[in-house]
Design a protein around this motif. Structure first.
Motif, short mmCIF file in Angstrom:
data_model
loop_
_atom_site.label_atom_id
_atom_site.label_comp_id
_atom_site.label_asym_id
_atom_site.label_seq_id
_atom_site.Cartn_x
_atom_site.Cartn_y
_atom_site.Cartn_z
N ALA A 5 64.56 114.41 2.08
CA ALA A 5 63.19 114.91 2.25
C ALA A 5 62.99 116.04 1.26
CB ALA A 5 62.97 115.41 3.67
N VAL A 6 61.91 115.99 0.49
CA VAL A 6 61.66 117.02 -0.51
C VAL A 6 60.26 117.58 -0.37
CG1 VAL A 6 61.10 115.23 -2.23
CG2 VAL A 6 61.58 117.57 -2.98
N SER A 7 60.15 118.88 -0.29
CA SER A 7 58.84 119.53 -0.24
C SER A 7 58.21 119.51 -1.62
CB SER A 7 59.00 120.97 0.24
OG SER A 7 57.78 121.67 0.09
N GLU A 8 56.89 119.27 -1.66
CA GLU A 8 56.19 119.24 -2.95
C GLU A 8 56.29 120.57 -3.69
OE1 GLU A 8 51.96 118.77 -2.48
OE2 GLU A 8 51.82 120.32 -0.93
N GLY A 9 56.59 121.65 -2.96
CA GLY A 9 56.57 122.98 -3.56
C GLY A 9 57.92 123.51 -4.01
N ILE A 10 58.94 122.68 -4.13
CA ILE A 10 60.24 123.23 -4.58
C ILE A 10 60.11 123.75 -6.01
CG2 ILE A 10 61.59 121.78 -3.03
CD1 ILE A 10 62.35 120.07 -5.50
N VAL A 56 45.50 138.25 7.59
CA VAL A 56 45.89 136.85 7.43
C VAL A 56 45.46 136.30 6.08
CG1 VAL A 56 45.69 134.53 8.42
CG2 VAL A 56 45.64 136.52 9.92
N ALA A 57 44.30 136.78 5.58
CA ALA A 57 43.69 136.20 4.38
C ALA A 57 44.66 136.12 3.21
CB ALA A 57 42.46 137.03 4.00
N ASP A 58 44.84 134.92 2.70
CA ASP A 58 45.65 134.66 1.50
C ASP A 58 47.11 135.07 1.64
OD1 ASP A 58 43.40 133.68 0.18
OD2 ASP A 58 42.82 135.67 -0.51
N GLN A 59 47.62 135.15 2.87
CA GLN A 59 49.03 135.48 3.10
C GLN A 59 49.81 134.22 3.50
OE1 GLN A 59 50.17 138.70 2.48
NE2 GLN A 59 48.07 138.87 1.73
N THR A 60 51.12 134.26 3.34
CA THR A 60 51.96 133.09 3.63
C THR A 60 53.16 133.49 4.49
OG1 THR A 60 51.37 132.02 1.55
CG2 THR A 60 53.37 131.25 2.64
N LYS A 61 53.44 132.69 5.51
CA LYS A 61 54.62 132.87 6.36
C LYS A 61 55.66 131.82 5.95
CE LYS A 61 54.67 131.31 10.59
NZ LYS A 61 54.34 131.15 12.02
N TYR A 62 56.82 132.28 5.53
CA TYR A 62 57.85 131.37 5.05
C TYR A 62 58.81 130.98 6.17
CZ TYR A 62 56.10 132.95 0.55
OH TYR A 62 55.28 133.24 -0.51
N LEU A 63 59.51 129.88 5.95
CA LEU A 63 60.54 129.44 6.88
C LEU A 63 61.65 130.49 6.91
CD1 LEU A 63 61.13 126.77 8.54
CD2 LEU A 63 62.62 126.13 6.63
N PRO A 64 61.96 131.06 8.08
CA PRO A 64 62.99 132.12 8.14
C PRO A 64 64.36 131.62 7.71
CG PRO A 64 61.70 132.02 10.17
CD PRO A 64 61.35 130.80 9.38
N GLY A 86 53.66 120.82 1.42
CA GLY A 86 54.18 122.16 1.64
C GLY A 86 54.32 122.88 0.31
N ARG A 87 53.30 123.62 -0.05
CA ARG A 87 53.25 124.24 -1.37
C ARG A 87 54.22 125.41 -1.52
NH1 ARG A 87 49.81 124.36 -5.47
NH2 ARG A 87 48.52 122.86 -4.36
N HIS A 88 54.19 126.32 -0.56
CA HIS A 88 55.00 127.53 -0.66
C HIS A 88 56.05 127.64 0.44
CE1 HIS A 88 52.38 128.95 -3.80
NE2 HIS A 88 51.34 128.87 -3.01
N ALA A 89 55.79 127.03 1.58
CA ALA A 89 56.68 127.16 2.74
C ALA A 89 57.18 125.78 3.17
CB ALA A 89 55.96 127.85 3.89
N GLY A 90 58.42 125.74 3.65
CA GLY A 90 59.05 124.47 3.95
C GLY A 90 59.00 124.00 5.39
N GLU A 107 61.81 127.47 -0.10
CA GLU A 107 62.50 128.74 0.09
C GLU A 107 63.86 128.79 -0.62
OE1 GLU A 107 59.61 128.37 3.47
OE2 GLU A 107 60.99 127.02 2.44
N VAL A 108 64.37 127.64 -1.03
CA VAL A 108 65.68 127.57 -1.69
C VAL A 108 65.48 127.12 -3.14
CG1 VAL A 108 67.97 126.53 -1.67
CG2 VAL A 108 66.77 126.94 0.50
N PRO A 109 65.78 127.97 -4.14
CA PRO A 109 65.63 127.56 -5.54
C PRO A 109 66.38 126.26 -5.82
CG PRO A 109 66.05 129.91 -5.40
CD PRO A 109 66.24 129.36 -4.02
N PHE A 110 65.73 125.35 -6.52
CA PHE A 110 66.33 124.03 -6.76
C PHE A 110 67.37 124.10 -7.86
CE2 PHE A 110 66.23 119.91 -9.04
CZ PHE A 110 66.77 119.12 -8.02
#
Length: 395
Positions: free
Chosen positions: A230-235, A342-350, A178-182, A205-208
């Motif tokens: 559990a830790v997302s690779e993208g934190i 959609v191209a190159d866009q990201t949907k984040y965890l609300p 999960g690079r950008h979204a959790g 989505e939460v700064p570490f």
């Protein structure tokens, strides 16, 4: 009339169910069917397989990209022109690209080029990603099964930890894609529906905040004796830098990430002097077909079938989307969105789906239908039987 289908980007356990949906629906429509071996990378080299007379049923229960995937962005007009030479040579009228954010960008470029050239090509994006981060769709095929895998793995590992913590490992850390979204890391909390899950979830989505995190670990250990994380690779740190940045980019231009689980474990060992174990499911979380969700498999097939129906009706330049109509009973409909959106866009965890270190009831409501049910592969010699195309190894 001829169809070209190809797979792109990181794979899932149900992308081949989408392949089956596309190819079987195309066969029903009387179309001649070709597939690109290893996505557009293979198409550019004219590695194209005619599968009209192949037996394809086994695709529905085979994980990963049966026809091979790729991580290639269309950056040059030379590559685009070469693709249209191939389309013309093989008389391709329908192109279906099965992928995520970057893949939809490729599909959009080909749709626009076809319009510019007056070339009779219909382009439809077929969504997939375990990251669940494509916008304008309620969820993505591939996510439900990966979430189910992660939730189950964390439950089982936490039970192991709970058994041994008295004089052994006190902290378990699982590093999750999960690079950008959790979305996927959040699934580590789903096991609480059945009594046990991750005690701490670290999301992009939460700064570490290292101090707050270590305090939370210490509090959990004092309260129950052990802590499952559990830790997302993208934190990221508050300044935006990835905690696990490896210092280089992949072929899509994304920063290469890795090792965040060990980084987090190192902090715990050095600051709290606790014995810690790290697990990295890596490819396993995206190709764990033996525990795939029935909902996910069925929806993956349907987005493929819908793509073909749209194309033969004259639609082009869109991605198939899933629109949730209700949770109880769970019901969806299949719609479309323009590829350019959609191209190159990201949907984040609300925000309503999580707090600082865990997930909420809203998240449980959202994800529960997506992990329901099982469709097991056929087993032989005690092991699953998967469909393998030898041509994929001949690129």
């Amino acid at each position: 009339m001829k169809v070209l289908y190809a797979q792109s980007g990181g794979v899932t356990s149900v992308i081949n169910a989408s392949a089956y949906g596309v190819l079987d629906e195309a066969k029903k429509a009387g179309l001649e069917i070709f597939v690109g071996i290893h996505g557009i990378s293979g198409v550019l080299r004219e590695k194209i397989l005619n599968v009209t007379d192949r037996e394809l049923e086994g695709l529905k229960t085979t994980p990963s990209a049966a026809f091979g995937s790729c991580r290639k962005k269309l950056k040059s007009q030379e590559d685009i022109s070469r693709l249209f030479e191939i389309f013309e040579k093989y008389e391709i009228e329908y192109f279906f690209y099965n992928g995520g954010n970057d893949s939809m960008n490729t599909a959009w470029k080909l749709h626009e080029e076809a319009k510019k050239r007056g070339f009779p090509l219909k382009v439809i994006g077929v969504p997939k990603t375990i990251d669940n981060d494509l916008p304008y769709t309620d969820h993505c095929p591939g996510y439900g099964s990966a979430a189910k895998y992660i939730a189950t793995a964390v439950m089982e590992a936490t039970l192991d930890l709970r058994s041994m913590y008295v004089d052994s490992t006190r902290v378990f850390v699982m590093e999750i894609m999960g690079r950008h979204a959790g979305w996927l890391a959040a699934a580590a909390g789903l096991g609480w529906l059945n009594g046990i899950g991750a005690d701490i979830i670290l999301l992009p989505e939460v700064p570490f905040d290292k101090e707050k995190f270590l305090n939370k670990v210490d509090e959990t250990i004092r309260r129950k004796g052990y802590c499952s994380i559990a830790v997302s690779e993208g934190i990221r740190y508050p300044d935006g830098f990835f905690v696990s940045d490896m210092g280089f980019t992949d072929s899509f231009g994304n920063r290469q990430l890795g090792g965040v689980g060990f980084t987090i474990a190192g902090m715990i060992r050095s600051e709290l002097s606790l014995k810690t174990h790290v697990a990295i499911p890596d490819y396993l979380q995206r190709s764990g077909r033996h525990i795939a969700s029935k909902t996910d498999v069925e929806e993956a097939e349907m987005v493929g079938r819908t793509a073909v129906k749209l194309a033969v009706s004259g639609v082009s330049g869109v991605m198939v989307t899933i629109e949730r109509k209700s949770n109880e009973p769970y019901k969806v409909e299949y719609e479309t969105v323009g590829l350019n959106k959609v191209a190159d866009q990201t949907k984040y965890l609300p925000d309503e789906f999580h707090n600082e270190f865990s997930v909420t009831e809203k998240f449980f409501e959202y994800v529960k239908p997506l992990v329901e049910g099982e469709i097991f592969p056929t087993f032989r010699n005690g092991l699953p039987v998967y469909t393998i195309f030898r041509e994929v190894e001949e690129l």
